[in-house]
Scaffold this motif. Sequence first.
Motif, mmCIF file in Angstrom:
data_model
loop_
_atom_site.group_PDB
_atom_site.id
_atom_site.type_symbol
_atom_site.label_atom_id
_atom_site.label_comp_id
_atom_site.label_asym_id
_atom_site.label_seq_id
_atom_site.Cartn_x
_atom_site.Cartn_y
_atom_site.Cartn_z
ATOM 1 N N PRO A 1 0.816 -1.217 0.000
ATOM 2 C CA PRO A 1 0.000 0.000 0.000
ATOM 3 C C PRO A 1 0.848 1.265 0.000
ATOM 4 N N GLY A 2 0.516 2.188 -0.866
ATOM 5 C CA GLY A 2 1.205 3.463 -0.924
ATOM 6 C C GLY A 2 2.482 3.451 -1.738
ATOM 7 N N LYS A 3 2.834 2.283 -2.273
ATOM 8 C CA LYS A 3 4.071 2.185 -3.055
ATOM 9 C C LYS A 3 3.745 1.749 -4.481
ATOM 10 N N GLU A 4 4.673 2.047 -5.370
ATOM 11 C CA GLU A 4 4.513 1.620 -6.754
ATOM 12 C C GLU A 4 4.733 0.106 -6.875
ATOM 13 N N ARG A 5 4.133 -0.448 -7.896
ATOM 14 C CA ARG A 5 4.333 -1.860 -8.167
ATOM 15 C C ARG A 5 5.797 -2.085 -8.567
ATOM 16 N N GLU A 6 6.409 -3.087 -7.951
ATOM 17 C CA GLU A 6 7.846 -3.333 -8.103
ATOM 18 C C GLU A 6 8.085 -4.604 -8.910
ATOM 19 N N PHE A 7 9.000 -4.524 -9.866
ATOM 20 C CA PHE A 7 9.408 -5.700 -10.623
ATOM 21 C C PHE A 7 10.129 -6.685 -9.704
ATOM 22 N N VAL A 8 9.807 -7.973 -9.853
ATOM 23 C CA VAL A 8 10.456 -9.009 -9.059
ATOM 24 C C VAL A 8 11.267 -9.956 -9.947
ATOM 25 N N ALA A 9 10.629 -10.489 -10.991
ATOM 26 C CA ALA A 9 11.304 -11.486 -11.819
ATOM 27 C C ALA A 9 10.612 -11.573 -13.171
ATOM 28 N N ALA A 10 11.370 -12.046 -14.159
ATOM 29 C CA ALA A 10 10.827 -12.231 -15.502
ATOM 30 C C ALA A 10 11.418 -13.482 -16.130
ATOM 31 N N GLY B 1 -2.366 -3.808 -19.628
ATOM 32 C CA GLY B 1 -3.706 -4.370 -19.792
ATOM 33 C C GLY B 1 -3.763 -5.834 -19.436
ATOM 34 N N SER B 2 -2.670 -6.361 -18.891
ATOM 35 C CA SER B 2 -2.578 -7.786 -18.640
ATOM 36 C C SER B 2 -2.052 -8.061 -17.243
ATOM 37 N N TRP B 3 -2.845 -7.739 -16.249
ATOM 38 C CA TRP B 3 -2.521 -8.038 -14.858
ATOM 39 C C TRP B 3 -3.544 -9.016 -14.300
ATOM 40 N N GLY B 4 -3.069 -9.913 -13.426
ATOM 41 C CA GLY B 4 -4.008 -10.718 -12.677
ATOM 42 C C GLY B 4 -4.564 -9.933 -11.509
ATOM 43 N N GLN B 5 -5.343 -10.594 -10.667
ATOM 44 C CA GLN B 5 -5.953 -9.916 -9.511
ATOM 45 C C GLN B 5 -5.010 -9.848 -8.325
ATOM 46 N N GLY B 6 -3.925 -10.593 -8.395
ATOM 47 C CA GLY B 6 -2.937 -10.578 -7.328
ATOM 48 C C GLY B 6 -3.206 -11.638 -6.274
ATOM 49 N N THR B 7 -2.160 -11.997 -5.567
ATOM 50 C CA THR B 7 -2.272 -12.920 -4.440
ATOM 51 C C THR B 7 -1.462 -12.363 -3.276
ATOM 52 N N GLN B 8 -2.050 -12.350 -2.103
ATOM 53 C CA GLN B 8 -1.425 -11.739 -0.930
ATOM 54 C C GLN B 8 -0.389 -12.686 -0.326
ATOM 55 N N VAL B 9 0.791 -12.155 -0.110
ATOM 56 C CA VAL B 9 1.843 -12.863 0.609
ATOM 57 C C VAL B 9 2.139 -12.073 1.873
ATOM 58 N N THR B 10 2.035 -12.730 3.013
ATOM 59 C CA THR B 10 2.315 -12.095 4.294
ATOM 60 C C THR B 10 3.398 -12.893 4.994
ATOM 61 N N VAL B 11 4.484 -12.212 5.320
ATOM 62 C CA VAL B 11 5.612 -12.850 5.987
ATOM 63 C C VAL B 11 5.702 -12.281 7.398
ATOM 64 N N SER B 12 5.509 -13.138 8.374
ATOM 65 C CA SER B 12 5.531 -12.697 9.766
ATOM 66 C C SER B 12 6.942 -12.809 10.335
ATOM 67 N N SER B 13 7.251 -11.912 11.241
ATOM 68 C CA SER B 13 8.594 -11.917 11.838
ATOM 69 C C SER B 13 8.632 -12.754 13.103
#
Length: 124
Positions: free
Chosen positions: A41-50, A112-124
Amino acid sequence: QVQLVESGGGLVQAGGSLRLSCAASGRTFSNYAMGWFRQTPGKEREFVAAIGWNGGSTNYVDSVKGRFTISRDNAKNTVYLQMNSLKPEETAVYYCNAASYYSGSTYRPNHGSWGQGTQVTVSS
């Protein structure tokens, strides 16, 4: 357009692993390089891998090199992201994307080609 559906997200402890999947339909999946991005939230979408259309070329953001692996199965119209040694700061919604351009070092998303996304939550 390629329609994309991500899955595999969830809650994991720091140091744990998750495997994300992205199932494609519509246009011929094997024609496209594919990418994974993430956004908090509040950040731009970041490239991870291709990954290139035949899996022969991959590219990663420096922060995930050695821990994440992108792969694809063109017979199943699916791209994967194996994430190991996850960190709390990697908590985000993860999206897959079918590229508009990929050279091996440069990935340009097809907005024009994005999925709906999947939430990843990493707890400390």
